[in-house]
Every structure is written in C-alpha cells, then in structure tokens.
Motif scaffolding. Sequence first.
Motif, PDB file in Angstrom:
ATOM      1  N   THR A   1      -3.188   5.594   0.875  1.00  0.00           N
ATOM      2  CA  THR A   1      -4.089   4.529   1.330  1.00  0.00           C
ATOM      3  C   THR A   1      -3.992   4.355   2.834  1.00  0.00           C
ATOM      4  OG1 THR A   1      -3.828   3.381  -0.780  1.00  0.00           O
ATOM      5  CG2 THR A   1      -4.661   2.086   1.072  1.00  0.00           C
TER       6      THR A   1
ATOM      7  N   CYS B   1      -9.319   1.690   7.865  1.00  0.00           N
ATOM      8  CA  CYS B   1      -9.198   0.352   7.296  1.00  0.00           C
ATOM      9  C   CYS B   1      -9.581  -0.675   8.357  1.00  0.00           C
ATOM     10  CB  CYS B   1      -7.768   0.110   6.821  1.00  0.00           C
ATOM     11  SG  CYS B   1      -7.335  -1.616   6.518  1.00  0.00           S
TER      12      CYS B   1
ATOM     13  N   THR C   1       0.838  -1.202   0.000  1.00  0.00           N
ATOM     14  CA  THR C   1       0.000   0.000   0.000  1.00  0.00           C
ATOM     15  C   THR C   1       0.870   1.248   0.000  1.00  0.00           C
ATOM     16  OG1 THR C   1      -0.135  -0.158   2.425  1.00  0.00           O
ATOM     17  CG2 THR C   1      -1.946  -1.118   1.156  1.00  0.00           C
TER      18      THR C   1
END
Length: 327
Positions: free
Chosen positions: A58, A63, A54
């Motif tokens: 991101t 997440c 990543t």
Amino acid sequence: MSEGINAESLIALADRLRAKPAQNHELVTRCEGLPWLAHVPAATESCINILAQTDPKTRSMPCELGISSMEVPSALTTFRRWWPKAVIAMGDPGQPDPRKPLKPGIVQWRFDGVNASPAVDPPSAAGSAAIAAHFAGLPWEPPPMMYDAAAPLGDIEVEDLLASMVHPPQMPTGRWDRLPGSWERYIQAWCCLGLLHHRPEQPWSASTRRQMLIELAYGVEDWITEAALYALITAAWVDPACRSDVAGLVETRYRMMREAAETRPLTIGVSVAQLVYITPGMPSETLHHAVDLTAAFQEWPGDGVALGGSPVPPLRKRSLLDRLRRR
C-alpha cells in the motif's frame, strides 16, 4: 508494575544503587514496562498511526492524506520516508506557532509553509554508521544505565550527532518494520545522550552539553524536544547537584506546552508529561498535573498512581478511513 511504585521511589532506589551498580537489576525490574524508563514511548501522530495500519505494498502507491493540523517535523519526514509517493495536505499549525523556537540556538528544521525539511547536511558516513552500530542490540534501561551505555557516543562529532537526529541512519530490517517512527525516536534519544557526554569536564551550569540540550528542548516542537528533555533528566538522575536546575528547565518547557495545548493540538503532550513525572525534584503541583494529563489518555502514570483526580474516558481515536477522508 505495582501501583505502589512511583518515580520518586525509583529515583531513591537509583541513588542507593549508585555505589552498587552490580545490583542495578533491581532497578531494571521495577522499571519494567514504564515509558522512558524501559522503552521510548511510541509516536502518537496520525500520520505515524496510518503507517502502522498499512503494509509495504500500500505504501508503494500514490496517496493523498489530509491532516487537520500540522504535526511535528520528525513525524512528517518519517511518513514521507516510508511513503514517498504520498501527498500530505495539512491545516494551519495554530498558535503559538510550533515552528518557532522558544529560545535561539541550534536549528534542526527549516520550513516552507507547514512542510519541514532538515536544516543541516547529512552526517558523515562514519558517524552515522557508528551511531547505528552502537544503538543496535542495546536494551533501553533506566537513566543511570543509559547514561553509562551512551558514553562511547561522546567520541562522535557533535555535528554528526545533531545531523543524525534529522537524517537517521538506514533502518535495519526486522522488528523496526512493525514500529513506524520508533527507529527515529530511539536514534534521537541516543544522540541526545551522546551530547550529554560532550565535554564532560566542564561544570554543568556553564557546560556546552547543557546549553546544547536546552537549545534542542526549547527549539521547534518536535520529537527532538522529547529526546533532549530525556537527556537532561538523565543528567539529573546521575548527578544530584544538577537536579534543581533540570527540574526548572523541564517544568518551564512543560508549562509552555500546557499553555499551547489550550489553543491547538499537541501530539507530544502525554510523552512530555511522562518525562515530567520521572524528573527528580519536580514540584508536586506539576507532578499532579502530569498525572492528570496522562490519566485522560489512560497512560502511565495516570493509570496507576494516586496523586490527583480520577481517570477520565480516553478521547475517541479516528479510524484510518476517517483520516484518509479528512474527517
């Protein structure tokens, strides 16, 4: 590396060069590319692999990550440091419980269920800065050179060395950005080498430095386990008198890991097998096992040393998408 070169020949070369340090370049050349002899091997935990796949944008977003089983504390805290908005759901740690130390002693991590956090306060600003400044720019070389290079760390307070393993100094920008977890793993190894220089006047068998490294190596399962074993092995490379003792300590810890791997995942298994292989005086049966284990993952020494068994196909690695979907 030539397939004819193995750890035994490298240790013998280091012994011959002990009185001729100016010729150490031969040892460096022959160790080129080998884990623990030329570099600290990369982390293998799934959470660290995801960081490597990543980008910073991101990792700035929320997440949810699912991991089938608990991973080692250093890997998880590194992941959270890189991805602060991530929420991690982990499965059961399995048995034998990796959160429980195998010997009483130094406590580096505390646990709330499967979530780990440092059990010690951060190091002093001066100590942390000194460790980072010493480490930055120095190459990773074979154990005798690493022992000498770490000598200045013996002047740093033990508390700062221990604390820096779980509170690493601020990571500098540059190549470390592309290698998630490597900064932390190198810092831990350097700090354990620093402990190896604590109270050097004490006889090895009754020394504080030996006891501290044993307590770390036999503590909770973690990257620190590897770092402490490496420092013990370094002691054996530079002092033949302690080789039998260190070989026994490393072999016993490896055997405990082998037993644990029969009932639960073990992410540091290959790296510890590589440490076993470079341990002076290690019994041949254990060396054979270490080669066979690494061969299963097509890693050194299993990919280039004919000690036992043919390599088997590596295990299938799950993709980033699979891991995010908790598959």
